[in-house]
Scaffold this motif. Sequence first.
Motif, short mmCIF file in Angstrom:
data_model
loop_
_atom_site.label_atom_id
_atom_site.label_comp_id
_atom_site.label_asym_id
_atom_site.label_seq_id
_atom_site.Cartn_x
_atom_site.Cartn_y
_atom_site.Cartn_z
N ILE A 3 1.02 -1.05 0.00
CA ILE A 3 0.19 -0.02 -0.15
C ILE A 3 0.78 1.20 0.02
O ILE A 3 1.37 1.52 1.16
CB ILE A 3 -1.07 0.02 1.37
CG1 ILE A 3 -1.73 -1.27 1.18
CG2 ILE A 3 -1.58 1.03 1.36
CD1 ILE A 3 -2.70 -1.43 2.43
N GLY A 4 0.70 1.93 -1.16
CA GLY A 4 1.87 3.01 -1.15
C GLY A 4 2.99 2.77 -2.59
O GLY A 4 3.47 1.78 -2.20
N SER A 5 3.14 3.53 -3.27
CA SER A 5 3.99 3.43 -4.33
C SER A 5 5.08 4.50 -4.28
O SER A 5 5.83 4.69 -5.49
CB SER A 5 3.43 3.58 -5.72
OG SER A 5 3.01 4.85 -5.98
N VAL B 123 9.73 -0.23 -4.79
CA VAL B 123 11.11 -0.93 -4.73
C VAL B 123 10.76 -2.14 -3.96
O VAL B 123 11.21 -3.32 -4.43
CB VAL B 123 12.18 -0.31 -4.19
CG1 VAL B 123 13.15 -1.17 -3.55
CG2 VAL B 123 12.60 0.94 -4.77
N THR B 124 9.79 -2.26 -2.94
CA THR B 124 9.38 -3.45 -2.41
C THR B 124 8.75 -4.33 -3.50
O THR B 124 8.99 -5.57 -3.42
CB THR B 124 8.50 -3.02 -1.03
OG1 THR B 124 9.27 -2.29 -0.36
CG2 THR B 124 7.98 -4.47 -0.38
N ALA C 109 3.34 1.34 3.12
CA ALA C 109 4.25 1.81 2.84
C ALA C 109 3.70 3.34 2.27
O ALA C 109 3.95 4.10 1.27
CB ALA C 109 5.00 1.57 1.38
N THR C 110 3.02 3.54 3.20
CA THR C 110 2.11 5.16 3.10
C THR C 110 2.78 6.40 3.19
O THR C 110 2.17 7.46 2.92
CB THR C 110 0.66 4.81 3.96
OG1 THR C 110 1.23 4.64 5.28
CG2 THR C 110 -0.09 3.93 3.39
N ALA D 191 5.24 -2.66 8.00
CA ALA D 191 5.18 -1.42 7.48
C ALA D 191 6.68 -0.98 7.21
O ALA D 191 7.49 -1.46 8.17
CB ALA D 191 4.55 -0.51 8.67
N ILE D 192 6.87 -0.38 6.50
CA ILE D 192 8.33 0.43 5.99
C ILE D 192 8.44 1.72 5.61
O ILE D 192 7.39 2.25 5.56
CB ILE D 192 8.65 -0.55 4.81
CG1 ILE D 192 7.98 -0.39 3.45
CG2 ILE D 192 8.96 -2.06 5.06
CD1 ILE D 192 8.71 -0.30 2.28
N GLY D 193 9.55 2.53 5.63
CA GLY D 193 9.62 3.61 5.38
C GLY D 193 8.94 4.82 6.40
O GLY D 193 9.14 4.62 7.26
#
Length: 468
Positions: free
Chosen positions: A10-12, A18-19, A145-146, A312-314
């Motif tokens: 979720i989220g680009s 990249v994920t 990745a929001t 969750a990342i970033g």
Amino acid sequence: MAEDFDVIVIGSGPGGYVTAIRSAQLGFKTAIVEREALGGVCLNWGCIPTKALLRSGDVYEQLGHLGDFGLSAENRAYDFGKVIARSRKVAGQLNAGVGFLMKKHRIEVIEGTARLEKGAPAPKVVVALKAGGERAVQARHVILATGARARTFPEIGLEPDGERVWTYREALVPKSAPKALIVVGSGAIGIEFASFFRALGSEVTVIEMLPRILPVEDEEVSAAAHKAFERRGIRFRVPANVKKLTRSKAGVAVEIEAGGKAETLQGEVAIVAVGIVGNVEALGLEALGVKIERTHVVTDETGATGVAGLYAIGDVTGPPWLAHKASHDGVHCIEHIAGLKPTGLHAPIPGCTYSNPQVASVGLTEAQAKAKGIEVKVGRFPFRANGKAIAAGETDGFVKTVFDAGTGALIGAHMIGAEVTEMIQGFALAMTLEATEAELQATVFPHPTMSEAMHEAALDAYGRVLHI
């Protein structure tokens, strides 16, 4: 019920796309959900378009110093509309590039706004589609990745209106360069916009509540940056607290308190660059039991949230809020999901400010190292003693290295000067490879290059500097 996908991201942004690519490379059937534009804030409204603007500003400013190189040009001018249009074109080109990468890796792009509902083996993803209606999809693994957005303070008037008060987003597409600009916050975002608009001739004042600008940087670099920016005509109020911002037809009035005294600054426009808020709203996280602290999702080092199948990342997970850190997080997360043992979980993360002069750093500052009880050896080398810098007319700045005196390990590096954002990766690589002063001193640096200052700073830490 069979899952629609193995992985849904979720989220680009730089973390999300990249994920998704790495997920597809690992053989997972992958989808990515994006509510606005592929590439996220960084590509469309942050990292990339700001660098395009800064490049235009740098070129324009350099034209004013042609005489230093025995050159001349008449009628220096700029077309602000074309400057902005170029930055948007650059962003658009890269946005299309991300779209191509999604197709190449057979990643399904779902355009819309996602929310999460309870499900198994991971939460169900319900997307309010841009085209209308909803689509519910299920995956074995869901990765948030929001990202994050600028913090605002409406209670004292620090809230964007698109005309008199901007965040980074409004600052990327103004109709004209303001004659007088007030920047609230002296982190990387605030300083970059201050640098750009000053290059085009705006009167710029930066307000910082902490005792020094670029407060996350080494104190020596921060002090040198302050002096360099002042020489370019940028004014500072440090430390100062903003009490209130008032709008009018003519511009903005910012009431501050500095040194125990009240002062009102007048400007045409104000930019708010004083912090980051994680994009955690309206996702259904609270109902799932996801832990959130200070608007950011809490995870372990693999990205796991504690809710089965949800990661969750970033930027949404907290500082440092950097695109390359988000990408790094994402690769580690999906490789963990794939059962691999990713390396470099704790690799040093460089930070860059693309102002004039540029600032770059990696690892501990001298003060941070000493606070940890580490005995250090510190080296410094100024660009004014570097042949390539002298030839290029770029003698401002220096390189500083911080070594653990006990082990010889490089634990920090800090730079200010021309193109140091391109050089910091050398120190990041050295730290990732656990290099000591011996390896750095034995490395052959090409001549003439500004990177030789990196070598000299490593030599200087051990009393071996050659060119001073």
